[in-house]
Design a protein around this motif. Structure first.
Motif, PDB file in Angstrom:
ATOM      1  N   PRO A 264      33.571  37.270  49.634  1.00 47.22           N
ATOM      2  CA  PRO A 264      34.320  36.511  50.647  1.00 47.22           C
ATOM      3  C   PRO A 264      33.429  35.760  51.626  1.00 47.22           C
ATOM      4  CG  PRO A 264      35.319  38.659  50.331  1.00 47.22           C
ATOM      5  CD  PRO A 264      34.023  38.677  49.584  1.00 47.22           C
ATOM      6  N   THR A 265      32.119  36.061  51.606  1.00 50.14           N
ATOM      7  CA  THR A 265      31.203  35.362  52.513  1.00 50.14           C
ATOM      8  C   THR A 265      30.077  34.654  51.771  1.00 50.14           C
ATOM      9  OG1 THR A 265      29.876  37.380  52.815  1.00 50.14           O
ATOM     10  CG2 THR A 265      31.654  36.981  54.397  1.00 50.14           C
ATOM     11  N   SER A 266      30.131  34.663  50.442  1.00 56.16           N
ATOM     12  CA  SER A 266      29.029  34.058  49.681  1.00 56.16           C
ATOM     13  C   SER A 266      29.546  33.342  48.438  1.00 56.16           C
ATOM     14  CB  SER A 266      28.017  35.138  49.267  1.00 56.16           C
ATOM     15  OG  SER A 266      26.996  34.593  48.455  1.00 56.16           O
ATOM     16  N   PHE A 275      39.117  35.394  50.262  1.00 54.52           N
ATOM     17  CA  PHE A 275      39.621  36.482  49.421  1.00 54.52           C
ATOM     18  C   PHE A 275      38.628  36.857  48.325  1.00 54.52           C
ATOM     19  CE2 PHE A 275      43.399  34.329  51.046  1.00 54.52           C
ATOM     20  CZ  PHE A 275      44.118  35.394  51.557  1.00 54.52           C
ATOM     21  N   GLY A 276      37.554  36.114  48.233  1.00 51.86           N
ATOM     22  CA  GLY A 276      36.591  36.364  47.172  1.00 51.86           C
ATOM     23  C   GLY A 276      37.112  35.982  45.799  1.00 51.86           C
ATOM     24  N   VAL A 277      38.075  35.070  45.735  1.00 56.61           N
ATOM     25  CA  VAL A 277      38.668  34.652  44.459  1.00 56.61           C
ATOM     26  C   VAL A 277      37.987  33.370  43.998  1.00 56.61           C
ATOM     27  CG1 VAL A 277      40.762  33.946  43.266  1.00 56.61           C
ATOM     28  CG2 VAL A 277      40.873  35.722  45.022  1.00 56.61           C
ATOM     29  N   TYR A 278      37.342  33.440  42.826  1.00 56.88           N
ATOM     30  CA  TYR A 278      36.615  32.286  42.296  1.00 56.88           C
ATOM     31  C   TYR A 278      37.103  32.000  40.873  1.00 56.88           C
ATOM     32  CZ  TYR A 278      33.757  32.946  46.401  1.00 56.88           C
ATOM     33  OH  TYR A 278      33.350  33.074  47.710  1.00 56.88           O
ATOM     34  N   ILE A 294      29.658  40.621  42.038  1.00 53.22           N
ATOM     35  CA  ILE A 294      30.911  39.937  42.362  1.00 53.22           C
ATOM     36  C   ILE A 294      31.760  40.845  43.224  1.00 53.22           C
ATOM     37  CG2 ILE A 294      33.016  38.909  41.436  1.00 53.22           C
ATOM     38  CD1 ILE A 294      31.412  38.356  38.849  1.00 53.22           C
ATOM     39  N   VAL A 295      32.055  40.393  44.429  1.00 47.80           N
ATOM     40  CA  VAL A 295      32.949  41.112  45.338  1.00 47.80           C
ATOM     41  C   VAL A 295      34.185  40.243  45.503  1.00 47.80           C
ATOM     42  CG1 VAL A 295      33.280  42.100  47.630  1.00 47.80           C
ATOM     43  CG2 VAL A 295      31.039  42.224  46.533  1.00 47.80           C
ATOM     44  N   PHE A 310      29.195  40.154  29.633  1.00 41.53           N
ATOM     45  CA  PHE A 310      28.384  40.658  30.743  1.00 41.53           C
ATOM     46  C   PHE A 310      27.098  41.241  30.183  1.00 41.53           C
ATOM     47  CE2 PHE A 310      32.591  40.461  32.461  1.00 41.53           C
ATOM     48  CZ  PHE A 310      32.421  40.159  33.812  1.00 41.53           C
ATOM     49  N   LYS A 311      25.983  40.825  30.752  1.00 45.28           N
ATOM     50  CA  LYS A 311      24.681  41.356  30.356  1.00 45.28           C
ATOM     51  C   LYS A 311      23.831  41.530  31.605  1.00 45.28           C
ATOM     52  CE  LYS A 311      21.805  38.363  28.443  1.00 45.28           C
ATOM     53  NZ  LYS A 311      21.236  37.329  27.510  1.00 45.28           N
ATOM     54  N   GLY A 312      22.759  42.258  31.449  1.00 47.80           N
ATOM     55  CA  GLY A 312      21.957  42.567  32.622  1.00 47.80           C
ATOM     56  C   GLY A 312      22.687  43.561  33.506  1.00 47.80           C
ATOM     57  N   GLY A 313      22.343  43.585  34.783  1.00 47.41           N
ATOM     58  CA  GLY A 313      23.027  44.476  35.724  1.00 47.41           C
ATOM     59  C   GLY A 313      24.420  43.958  36.040  1.00 47.41           C
ATOM     60  N   ILE A 314      25.353  44.885  36.203  1.00 51.01           N
ATOM     61  CA  ILE A 314      26.735  44.517  36.510  1.00 51.01           C
ATOM     62  C   ILE A 314      27.157  45.259  37.773  1.00 51.01           C
ATOM     63  CG2 ILE A 314      29.133  44.497  35.724  1.00 51.01           C
ATOM     64  CD1 ILE A 314      28.067  44.769  32.877  1.00 51.01           C
ATOM     65  N   LEU A 315      27.575  44.513  38.779  1.00 54.05           N
ATOM     66  CA  LEU A 315      28.070  45.136  40.009  1.00 54.05           C
ATOM     67  C   LEU A 315      29.292  44.347  40.455  1.00 54.05           C
ATOM     68  CD1 LEU A 315      27.300  47.484  41.828  1.00 54.05           C
ATOM     69  CD2 LEU A 315      26.049  45.912  43.282  1.00 54.05           C
ATOM     70  N   MET A 316      30.484  44.931  40.254  1.00 54.46           N
ATOM     71  CA  MET A 316      31.728  44.243  40.592  1.00 54.46           C
ATOM     72  C   MET A 316      32.607  45.155  41.443  1.00 54.46           C
ATOM     73  SD  MET A 316      32.647  42.493  36.919  1.00 54.46           S
ATOM     74  CE  MET A 316      33.919  41.433  37.604  1.00 54.46           C
ATOM     75  N   GLU A 317      33.152  44.595  42.515  1.00 52.18           N
ATOM     76  CA  GLU A 317      34.053  45.325  43.398  1.00 52.18           C
ATOM     77  C   GLU A 317      35.212  44.424  43.792  1.00 52.18           C
ATOM     78  OE1 GLU A 317      31.852  47.712  46.600  1.00 52.18           O
ATOM     79  OE2 GLU A 317      30.404  46.178  46.008  1.00 52.18           O
ATOM     80  N   ALA A 318      36.382  44.993  43.887  1.00 51.89           N
ATOM     81  CA  ALA A 318      37.529  44.231  44.378  1.00 51.89           C
ATOM     82  C   ALA A 318      37.394  44.047  45.884  1.00 51.89           C
ATOM     83  CB  ALA A 318      38.830  44.958  44.059  1.00 51.89           C
ATOM     84  N   ALA A 319      37.708  42.853  46.371  1.00 54.53           N
ATOM     85  CA  ALA A 319      37.660  42.621  47.814  1.00 54.53           C
ATOM     86  C   ALA A 319      38.778  43.371  48.526  1.00 54.53           C
ATOM     87  CB  ALA A 319      37.750  41.124  48.103  1.00 54.53           C
ATOM     88  N   SER A 320      39.829  43.699  47.794  1.00 59.61           N
ATOM     89  CA  SER A 320      40.954  44.460  48.320  1.00 59.61           C
ATOM     90  C   SER A 320      41.486  45.342  47.202  1.00 59.61           C
ATOM     91  CB  SER A 320      42.052  43.510  48.812  1.00 59.61           C
ATOM     92  OG  SER A 320      43.292  44.187  48.889  1.00 59.61           O
ATOM     93  N   PRO A 321      42.034  46.511  47.548  1.00 57.07           N
ATOM     94  CA  PRO A 321      42.566  47.404  46.505  1.00 57.07           C
ATOM     95  C   PRO A 321      43.709  46.819  45.699  1.00 57.07           C
ATOM     96  CG  PRO A 321      42.262  48.596  48.561  1.00 57.07           C
ATOM     97  CD  PRO A 321      42.067  47.148  48.873  1.00 57.07           C
TER      98      PRO A 321
END
Length: 467
Positions: A264-266, A275-278, A294-295, A310-321
């Motif tokens: 949401p800030t990047s 909302f972090g929606v791309y 990805i947040v 997806f390859k390499g490191g994967i870090l994904m979080e929902a901005a909201s539940p």
């Protein structure tokens, strides 16, 4: 006392007039003398007195009985009023579900906007019930995920029972399971789960699934938890992307997105989306996500025969539940996870947790999406609220994981045994999995936007008695 009065009346009735000293009678500390010349008058006085005493006693006893009856009646009325109010709530929940089952998920909103769930003084038993369903913003149809306030009142006799409670769209049944496939689930290696898997066809494979398994067809994989085959199929979520397309920010198509942070800030391509929606557009070809964090929600719509890898490191979080972390829609799309165990900032200098995007980002309930409920009021702090860490260095390492729910109306292959999933995977075609899949308990009652089920559910902890 009553025995003495009766004895006295008996003596008076047997009195004979004769001269001499008149007879003397005693009641407690009172003495009455009756002379022979006026005995009849005294007898009459005494009888009147006795009648008054008996009347007083009778009134006193009657008053006590009536008072007891009133108390018992009030308690019965209070219990009935409460039951009528709860019956009103159940009636609205059933009507909303019936409307959705008849006309499609979310149909209850148009009905609510027309006032179909507002009931005034409807007879029930020996009382009445009333209901009111209110949208905080005044419009039920503007947001498919928005909560509402349900007020219910029951009246019985002199008793009134009234309460309010927040209701939200019911989550799709499929999202209550860690793994869901509208077709088959294939267990390709030992898979540890803190939840359940549901296949509208079969759960296949000769490997072990350490969780509960449910299938409309057969189960050939070794399920260590509850294993039920031949159950009824459940609703396949629509994967409605309308909200995401309405609020999202379009990013240009690239065959590979590498060493990037979306939140949401990047946004590496311009202004950040709150909302972090791309949205990847246009859907030109296959997409690879390599060493990214990805947040929010990454959307790839109209992905005809396209694959997201997806390859390499994967870090994904929902901005909201209530948001998906990844939504891939189209004609026969695919998602594949073949990443590594670690996301390392130093591999190519990049800060994945700068100020504004702490890690972890979202470990608490979203008060933005449920504005009527304060989950961390003074005196009740949320231990997970604001615990994320931000810094300015580029030396951090993060274990690869996905914290949220992923939906693809095509096929999903999650064959990375090092992948940690805290949320869920759902797809409209085949699902292959091995590794670790966790569970987010919020998914049990929070609907995901675009993944609503039938009807309404009560939002825990929001019951408020008014009367």
């Amino acid at each position: 006392m009553c025995v003495k009065i009766l004895n006295l009346i008996s003596k008076i009735s047997n009195l004979k007039s004769e001269r001499g000293n008149p007879p003397t009678f005693q009641i407690s500390d009172f003495r009455f003398q009756i002379s022979d010349s006026s005995s009849s008058g005294y007898i009459l006085v005494m009888l009147c007195f006795m009648m008054l005493v008996f009347s007083a006693l009778a009134v006193s006893m009657s008053t006590s009985v009536v008072s007891g009856n009133i108390v018992q009646t009030d308690r019965k009325d209070e219990d009935s009023a409460r039951r009528y109010a709860l019956a009103a709530r159940e009636m609205i929940l059933r009507r909303a579900r019936a409307d959705d089952e008849a006309s499609g998920s979310g149909s209850w909103r148009a009905r609510a906007q027309a006032g179909a769930y507002n009931i005034s003084d409807s007879p029930i038993g020996y009382g009445i019930l009333s209901t009111n369903l209110k949208d905080p913003g005044g419009n039920f149809t503007d947001r498919s995920w928005e909560t509402a306030v349900l007020s219910c009142t029951g009246v019985a006799g002199r008793a009134v029972y009234s309460f309010t409670e927040i209701v939200s769209p019911a989550p799709a049944e499929a999202t209550k399971h860690v793994l869901f496939s509208a077709e088959d689930i294939s267990v390709d290696a030992y898979t540890l789960s803190h939840g359940s898997a549901f296949a509208n066809r079969n759960i296949k494979g000769n490997k072990t699934f350490n969780g509960d398994g449910y299938a409309s067809g057969a189960i050939t994989a070794k399920v260590l938890g509850e294993s039920l085959a031949g159950v009824d199929e459940i609703q396949v979520p629509s994967g409605d992307s309308s909200w995401y397309m309405a609020v999202g920010t379009v990013i240009p198509y690239q065959s590979e997105y590498k060493n990037m942070l979306f939140s949401p800030t990047s946004n590496p391509f311009g202004a950040a989306n709150p909302f972090g929606v791309y949205i990847i557009s246009p859907a030109t070809g296959d997409v690879t996500i390599n060493n990214c964090r990805i947040v929010g929600t990454l959307v790839y719509a109209k992905a005809k025969d396209r694959k997201v890898s997806f390859k390499g490191g994967i870090l994904m979080e929902a901005a909201s539940p209530v948001q998906l972390v990844l939504l891939v829609m189209g004609d026969k799309p695919k998602i594949e996870f073949n990443g590594k165990n670690e996301l390392n900032e130093a591999m190519k200098p990049i800060n994945f947790n700068p100020p504004g995007t702490p890690y972890p980002y979202n470990e608490q309930l979203s008060e933005v999406l449920t504005p009527l409920q304060n989950f961390n009021p003074p005196g009740t702090p949320d231990p997970n609220f604001g615990v994320g860490v931000s810094n300015g260095n580029m030396t951090d390492k993060f274990q690869s994981h996905i914290n949220g729910y992923i939906w693809c109306n095509g096929e999903i292959k999650a064959r990375n045994s090092l992948l940690r999933l805290r949320g869920g995977l759902g797809c409209g075609k085949k699902l292959s999995v091995r590794g670790y899949v966790g569970w987010n308990s919020m998914r049990q009652f929070l609907p995901l936007m675009g993944m609503e089920g039938y009807g309404l559910v009560l939002f825990p902890g929001t019951f408020r008695k008014m009367i």
